[in-house]
Design a protein around this motif. Structure first.
Motif, PDB file in Angstrom:
ATOM      1  N   SER A  52      -2.437  -9.969  -1.607  1.00  0.00           N
ATOM      2  CA  SER A  52      -1.515 -10.776  -1.356  1.00  0.00           C
ATOM      3  C   SER A  52      -0.576 -11.659  -2.671  1.00  0.00           C
ATOM      4  O   SER A  52       0.768 -12.257  -2.100  1.00  0.00           O
ATOM      5  N   VAL A  58       8.110  -3.497  -5.136  1.00  0.00           N
ATOM      6  CA  VAL A  58       7.547  -2.455  -5.389  1.00  0.00           C
ATOM      7  C   VAL A  58       5.926  -2.376  -4.920  1.00  0.00           C
ATOM      8  O   VAL A  58       5.419  -2.756  -5.495  1.00  0.00           O
ATOM      9  N   PRO A  59       5.906  -2.072  -3.614  1.00  0.00           N
ATOM     10  CA  PRO A  59       4.045  -2.713  -3.235  1.00  0.00           C
ATOM     11  C   PRO A  59       3.723  -1.913  -4.168  1.00  0.00           C
ATOM     12  O   PRO A  59       3.664   0.209  -4.148  1.00  0.00           O
ATOM     13  N   SER A  60       2.262  -1.639  -4.253  1.00  0.00           N
ATOM     14  CA  SER A  60       1.257  -1.212  -4.868  1.00  0.00           C
ATOM     15  C   SER A  60       0.199  -0.383  -4.106  1.00  0.00           C
ATOM     16  O   SER A  60       0.577  -0.940  -2.518  1.00  0.00           O
ATOM     17  N   LYS A  61      -0.117   0.286  -3.853  1.00  0.00           N
ATOM     18  CA  LYS A  61      -1.216   1.021  -3.511  1.00  0.00           C
ATOM     19  C   LYS A  61      -2.033  -0.119  -2.371  1.00  0.00           C
ATOM     20  O   LYS A  61      -1.945   0.206  -0.740  1.00  0.00           O
ATOM     21  N   GLN A  63      -1.282  -3.427  -1.761  1.00  0.00           N
ATOM     22  CA  GLN A  63      -0.203  -3.959  -1.506  1.00  0.00           C
ATOM     23  C   GLN A  63       0.216  -3.408   0.394  1.00  0.00           C
ATOM     24  O   GLN A  63       0.684  -3.785   0.720  1.00  0.00           O
ATOM     25  N   TRP A  64       0.940  -1.519   0.421  1.00  0.00           N
ATOM     26  CA  TRP A  64       1.263  -1.475   0.703  1.00  0.00           C
ATOM     27  C   TRP A  64       0.422  -1.223   2.016  1.00  0.00           C
ATOM     28  O   TRP A  64       0.878  -0.782   3.276  1.00  0.00           O
ATOM     29  N   LEU A  65      -0.711  -0.934   2.025  1.00  0.00           N
ATOM     30  CA  LEU A  65      -2.675  -0.918   2.983  1.00  0.00           C
ATOM     31  C   LEU A  65      -2.391  -1.779   3.515  1.00  0.00           C
ATOM     32  O   LEU A  65      -2.537  -2.384   4.212  1.00  0.00           O
ATOM     33  N   GLU A  67      -0.157  -4.161   3.647  1.00  0.00           N
ATOM     34  CA  GLU A  67       1.099  -4.492   4.845  1.00  0.00           C
ATOM     35  C   GLU A  67       1.040  -4.076   5.322  1.00  0.00           C
ATOM     36  O   GLU A  67       1.763  -4.321   7.008  1.00  0.00           O
ATOM     37  N   GLY A  68       0.709  -2.430   5.454  1.00  0.00           N
ATOM     38  CA  GLY A  68       0.841  -1.952   6.728  1.00  0.00           C
ATOM     39  C   GLY A  68      -0.006  -2.183   8.318  1.00  0.00           C
ATOM     40  O   GLY A  68      -0.329  -2.622   9.762  1.00  0.00           O
ATOM     41  N   ASN A  71       1.264  -5.958   9.545  1.00  0.00           N
ATOM     42  CA  ASN A  71       2.445  -5.472  10.262  1.00  0.00           C
ATOM     43  C   ASN A  71       1.977  -4.947  11.660  1.00  0.00           C
ATOM     44  O   ASN A  71       3.056  -5.357  12.871  1.00  0.00           O
TER      45      ASN A  71
END
Length: 260
Positions: A52, A58-61, A63-65, A67-68, A71
């Protein structure tokens, strides 16, 4: 492996399998679960901070994981249970509880550990104690000491039944809730690990000590059943993390609610 020789037969696992001392520091015994709890906590802390730290629009892979994963407890537990008005200040607590309980449970399925941290009652008690203090504290803060106890009795009850309801609610808030929260988590992790251990040791006993080819052949379906139970236990481990955090959020929601 509790398979005794000399004709004594198979010895089923006992709760002693959860007592795995590693070393002593003074009068304190450091156990397998304590070591894994420290490792998991350190890895989670470092990993979450690292992922974090450089967050972008624009998230990296990675960061995307992250955030998922973040959330899910934030939105599906904290926001949905507590409400949009009050939930944000409890998000750090509930997200932390979810990840800690989840990965403490997963230690029962790591081949390096195979011993759930929450299979020792002390860890569920410690986690429950945090929840216990928080939901009472926020309740007293919001309603005051007298108001907190007053809100336990719904308005409009007949006078003769109000004391009975009040007594039941006090027992629920101060005894039943923390007791069931800790025991539910502990019981599921304890029982699941015992069942897997039973199948694995039983399969080894059939294979190494079976009397004849048929008994030895029984080791294969027993091993397969152990694998099935391990997969099932992974689901239970996730569900117990979800249920623990969900109940914690519901208790906090009850403490900050405007009515009973």
């Amino acid at each position: 492996m509790p398979a005794a020789g000399g004709g004594e037969g198979y010895q089923p696992p006992t709760p002693e399998i959860f007592w795995q001392p590693l070393f002593e520091i003074g009068g304190l015994t450091v156990t397998n679960q304590m070591a894994w709890a420290a490792i998991i906590t350190a890895v989670l802390s470092i990993g979450l901070v690292a992922l974090s730290k450089n967050a972008s629009v624009v998230p990296s892979k990675a960061q995307w994981l992250l955030e998922g994963a973040y959330n899910f407890p934030r939105n599906s537990i904290a926001r949905d249970m507590i409400g949009t008005k009050e939930f944000k200040k409890f998000v750090p607590l509930l997200v932390t509880l979810f990840f800690m309980v989840l990965f403490y449970n997963f230690a029962g399925s790591f081949f390096g550990a195979m011993n759930p941290v929450n299979g020792k009652i002390g860890f569920p008690i410690a986690l429950t104690l945090v929840v216990y203090v928080v939901y009472h504290w926020v309740g007293f803060q919001k309603m005051g000491f007298v108001g907190y106890f007053k809100h336990m009795v719904p308005p409009g009850l007949p006078g003769w039944i109000a004391p009975v309801i009040f007594l039941l609610e006090v027992i629920t808030y101060f005894v039943t809730r923390p007791l069931t929260l800790a025991l539910r988590l502990f019981g599921n992790m304890f029982a699941g690990h015992m069942i897997i251990y039973l199948f694995v040791t039983g399969a080894f006993y059939f294979l190494l000590h079976g009397d004849g080819i048929l008994m030895q052949a029984l080791s294969l379906p027993t091993f397969l059943m152990a694998g099935v139970m391990l997969i099932f236990e992974l689901l239970v481990q996730f569900l117990q993390a979800f249920v623990f955090t969900l109940l914690a959020a519901s208790y906090i929601a009850g403490a900050v609610a405007d009515d009973h």
